[in-house]
Scaffold this motif. Structure first.
Motif, short mmCIF file in Angstrom:
data_model
loop_
_atom_site.label_atom_id
_atom_site.label_comp_id
_atom_site.label_asym_id
_atom_site.label_seq_id
_atom_site.Cartn_x
_atom_site.Cartn_y
_atom_site.Cartn_z
N MET A 1 -6.21 -17.45 -2.53
CA MET A 1 -4.56 -16.64 -2.11
C MET A 1 -4.13 -17.21 -1.94
SD MET A 1 -4.01 -17.07 2.87
CE MET A 1 -4.49 -18.43 2.19
N LEU A 2 -3.64 -18.77 -2.32
CA LEU A 2 -3.02 -19.47 -3.14
C LEU A 2 -2.60 -19.08 -4.73
CD1 LEU A 2 -3.84 -22.75 -1.67
CD2 LEU A 2 -1.68 -21.66 -0.94
N THR A 3 -4.28 -18.67 -5.20
CA THR A 3 -3.27 -18.65 -7.02
C THR A 3 -2.08 -17.72 -6.93
OG1 THR A 3 -5.03 -19.35 -7.34
CG2 THR A 3 -4.20 -18.18 -8.56
N VAL A 4 -2.90 -16.09 -6.04
CA VAL A 4 -1.85 -14.78 -6.11
C VAL A 4 -0.96 -15.02 -5.49
CG1 VAL A 4 -2.51 -12.48 -4.98
CG2 VAL A 4 -4.99 -13.08 -6.37
N GLY A 5 -0.41 -15.58 -4.66
CA GLY A 5 0.75 -15.82 -4.44
C GLY A 5 1.77 -16.50 -4.33
N ALA A 6 1.09 -17.58 -5.79
CA ALA A 6 1.80 -18.13 -6.93
C ALA A 6 2.30 -17.28 -8.12
CB ALA A 6 1.35 -20.03 -6.92
N VAL A 7 1.12 -16.65 -8.19
CA VAL A 7 1.75 -15.51 -9.34
C VAL A 7 3.27 -14.27 -8.94
CG1 VAL A 7 1.02 -13.91 -10.85
CG2 VAL A 7 -0.18 -15.59 -10.84
N ILE A 8 2.34 -13.96 -7.26
CA ILE A 8 3.78 -12.90 -6.77
C ILE A 8 4.98 -13.32 -6.83
CG2 ILE A 8 3.71 -11.20 -4.19
CD1 ILE A 8 0.89 -11.00 -4.51
N ALA A 9 5.03 -14.51 -6.81
CA ALA A 9 6.45 -15.46 -6.41
C ALA A 9 7.18 -14.97 -7.75
CB ALA A 9 6.02 -16.74 -5.61
N VAL A 10 6.25 -15.41 -8.34
CA VAL A 10 7.06 -15.02 -10.22
C VAL A 10 6.85 -14.21 -10.70
CG1 VAL A 10 7.29 -17.71 -10.09
CG2 VAL A 10 5.71 -16.53 -11.06
N ARG A 11 6.04 -13.29 -10.72
CA ARG A 11 6.17 -12.02 -11.48
C ARG A 11 5.73 -10.87 -11.16
NH1 ARG A 11 8.30 -11.28 -16.72
NH2 ARG A 11 8.05 -9.50 -15.92
N PRO A 12 5.59 -10.32 -9.63
CA PRO A 12 4.90 -9.74 -9.10
C PRO A 12 4.78 -8.18 -9.62
CG PRO A 12 7.03 -9.82 -8.35
CD PRO A 12 7.18 -10.90 -9.04
N ARG B 1 4.56 -8.45 -0.04
CA ARG B 1 4.01 -8.88 -0.78
C ARG B 1 2.95 -10.18 0.53
NH1 ARG B 1 8.72 -11.61 -4.93
NH2 ARG B 1 9.55 -9.43 -5.43
N ARG B 2 3.41 -10.07 1.16
CA ARG B 2 2.69 -11.23 2.11
C ARG B 2 1.28 -10.18 2.67
NH1 ARG B 2 3.65 -15.54 5.33
NH2 ARG B 2 5.84 -14.48 5.03
N SER B 3 1.00 -9.06 2.48
CA SER B 3 0.10 -8.58 3.04
C SER B 3 -0.88 -8.85 2.23
CB SER B 3 0.10 -7.18 2.94
OG SER B 3 0.83 -6.66 3.93
N VAL B 4 -0.09 -8.52 0.49
CA VAL B 4 -1.02 -8.59 -0.77
C VAL B 4 -1.74 -10.01 -0.82
CG1 VAL B 4 -0.76 -8.99 -3.53
CG2 VAL B 4 0.35 -7.39 -2.53
N THR B 5 -1.21 -11.05 -0.30
CA THR B 5 -2.11 -12.36 0.28
C THR B 5 -2.56 -12.22 1.66
OG1 THR B 5 -0.12 -13.45 1.29
CG2 THR B 5 -0.04 -13.49 -0.95
N ALA C 1 -0.65 -5.60 -7.09
CA ALA C 1 0.23 -6.11 -6.25
C ALA C 1 1.47 -4.59 -6.58
CB ALA C 1 2.04 -6.99 -6.03
N ARG C 2 1.08 -3.75 -7.45
CA ARG C 2 1.63 -2.74 -8.32
C ARG C 2 1.78 -1.83 -6.88
NH1 ARG C 2 -1.25 -2.15 -14.12
NH2 ARG C 2 -0.66 -4.06 -15.27
N GLY C 3 2.72 -1.22 -7.33
CA GLY C 3 3.11 0.12 -5.56
C GLY C 3 3.62 0.19 -5.02
N LEU C 4 3.36 -1.41 -4.06
CA LEU C 4 2.91 -1.44 -2.68
C LEU C 4 5.14 -2.31 -2.39
CD1 LEU C 4 0.64 -4.32 -2.49
CD2 LEU C 4 0.63 -2.47 -2.41
N THR C 5 5.96 -1.90 -2.76
CA THR C 5 6.82 -2.13 -2.52
C THR C 5 7.92 -0.99 -2.02
OG1 THR C 5 7.14 -4.40 -3.10
CG2 THR C 5 9.36 -3.57 -2.50
N ALA C 6 7.54 0.36 -1.36
CA ALA C 6 7.72 1.80 -1.11
C ALA C 6 9.94 1.53 -1.07
CB ALA C 6 7.36 1.94 0.16
N PRO C 7 10.89 2.28 -2.53
CA PRO C 7 11.82 2.03 -2.52
C PRO C 7 12.14 2.62 -0.73
CG PRO C 7 10.54 4.09 -3.31
CD PRO C 7 9.50 3.04 -2.68
N LEU C 8 14.06 1.76 -0.62
CA LEU C 8 14.49 1.70 -0.21
C LEU C 8 15.09 3.28 0.09
CD1 LEU C 8 16.20 1.21 2.46
CD2 LEU C 8 17.77 0.40 0.64
#
Length: 343
Positions: free
Chosen positions: A195-206, A136-140, A212-219
């Motif tokens: 950056m602040l707005t995107v970060g705020a939305v990602i924090a509650v509903r990524p 998520r940090r990379s997205v911001t 940000a869709r598909g950025l978190t690869a499954p373990l």
């Protein structure tokens, strides 16, 4: 960077109008792929939020201010096609209701502030998230860089349009240097807000952030010598998320507060384009706005003498009108997508 009537001649303004109309038409088709039952209401809110934040001019240099353009923010939150539509709705409301940005120059404004910012920002954003760690940090971080670059890019394209159809004979090199120089500074403010707005939305509903869709690869786990996806932790996701309804209400309240109250404290200095136009003389042929007699012209309500109340009420009306038009448009696009799928 709202271009008024008279800066660009009629033939080039008309050509820009054709480009803008084509972009909006393409956006209507592309938005069908981006919008679903959760993101369609969010898209209308994004348009209303951008309208509100554009009222908050911030100082960038002596006697000069800037404001959010919003293309990067819209593209990252709701997708590039929908992002173009969001900016088009904002500019339409501003031109018709508030006499901000010329009506004959509407095509120029949509092209410069909508199409260019969205295309440049989203292309850079996607390139960065492909090479940065999938977090998520990379997205911001990517949203900051994308927004920063999109603003001087828009200034450069305006200069190109001026070079082709400007109504004054000011050397293009002088216009380019001044426009890009001041809009690099404005771009810093744009980048921080984005950056602040995107970060705020990602924090509650990524999951609601298009970029940000598909950025978190499954373990991955190794089982019998093969890599398989690990089951997600059942209690991890819900604890840090808010319902779409709560997010929507929070965003709307924020937009209303910004437009209705905080906007009173915005910088009164001319924005980057106005300052360059006055300093370089490219505003010699500026024309009166066709909606100059609108009851909401210049972001105030005619008949209300108190500046704070007049401006605040105009801001609230603008947020409401933009939300209604944007939500209605995106709801229709969503309905057409659903109908096409059922056919």
């Amino acid at each position: 960077m709202h271009v008024p009537d008279g800066f660009i001649n009629a033939p080039v303004s008309a050509a820009a109008g054709v480009v803008a109309a084509g972009a909006v038409a393409a956006g209507l088709r592309g938005a069908r792929r981006e919008l679903d039952e959760r993101t369609a209401p969010l898209a209308g809110l994004v348009a209303a939020f951008i309208f509100a934040v554009q009222m908050l001019n911030f100082p960038v240099a002596a006697g000069t201010s800037g404001h959010l353009l919003g293309g990067a923010l819209a593209a990252i939150l709701v997708g590039p096609w929908t992002g173009v539509l969001c900016i088009a709705v904002v500019l339409l409301m501003q031109g018709i209701l508030f006499a901000d940005g010329g009506l004959t120059a509407l095509g120029v404004n949509i092209t410069v502030m909508g199409v260019v910012t969205v295309v440049v920002a989203y292309a850079l954003f996607r390139g960065l998230v492909l090479v940065l760690p999938r977090t998520r940090r990379s997205v911001t971080v990517a949203s900051f860089a994308a927004a920063l670059v999109s603003v001087p890019a828009a200034a450069a394209v305006f200069t190109l349009i001026y070079a082709i159809g400007g109504t004054t004979d000011v050397p293009v090199s002088k216009v380019l240097t001044a426009m890009v120089g001041v809009h690099v500074l404005i771009g810093v403010g744009e980048a921080v807000i984005t950056m602040l707005t995107v970060g705020a939305v990602i924090a509650v509903r990524p999951d609601l952030v298009y970029g940000a869709r598909g950025l978190t690869a499954p373990l991955k786990l190794r089982v019998d010598g093969e890599l398989v996806d690990a089951a997600p932790a059942p209690a991890a996701a819900p604890a840090a998320t808010a319902s779409p309804k709560k997010l929507w209400i929070g965003g709307l309240v924020t937009a209303l507060v910004l437009a209705g109250f905080v906007s009173f404290y915005a910088s009164a200095s001319p924005d980057g384009l106005e300052k360059v136009a006055a300093d370089k003389g490219i505003d010699k042929n500026v024309e009166d706005h066709a909606a100059a007699d609108s009851p909401l012209a210049d972001y105030g309500v005619k008949g209300i003498e108190a500046p704070r109340l007049s401006g605040g009420l105009a801001g609230v009306i603008g947020v409401g009108a933009t939300l209604a038009v944007g939500t209605g448009a995106f709801w229709v696009v969503r309905r057409r997508k659903t109908a096409a799928q059922e056919a």
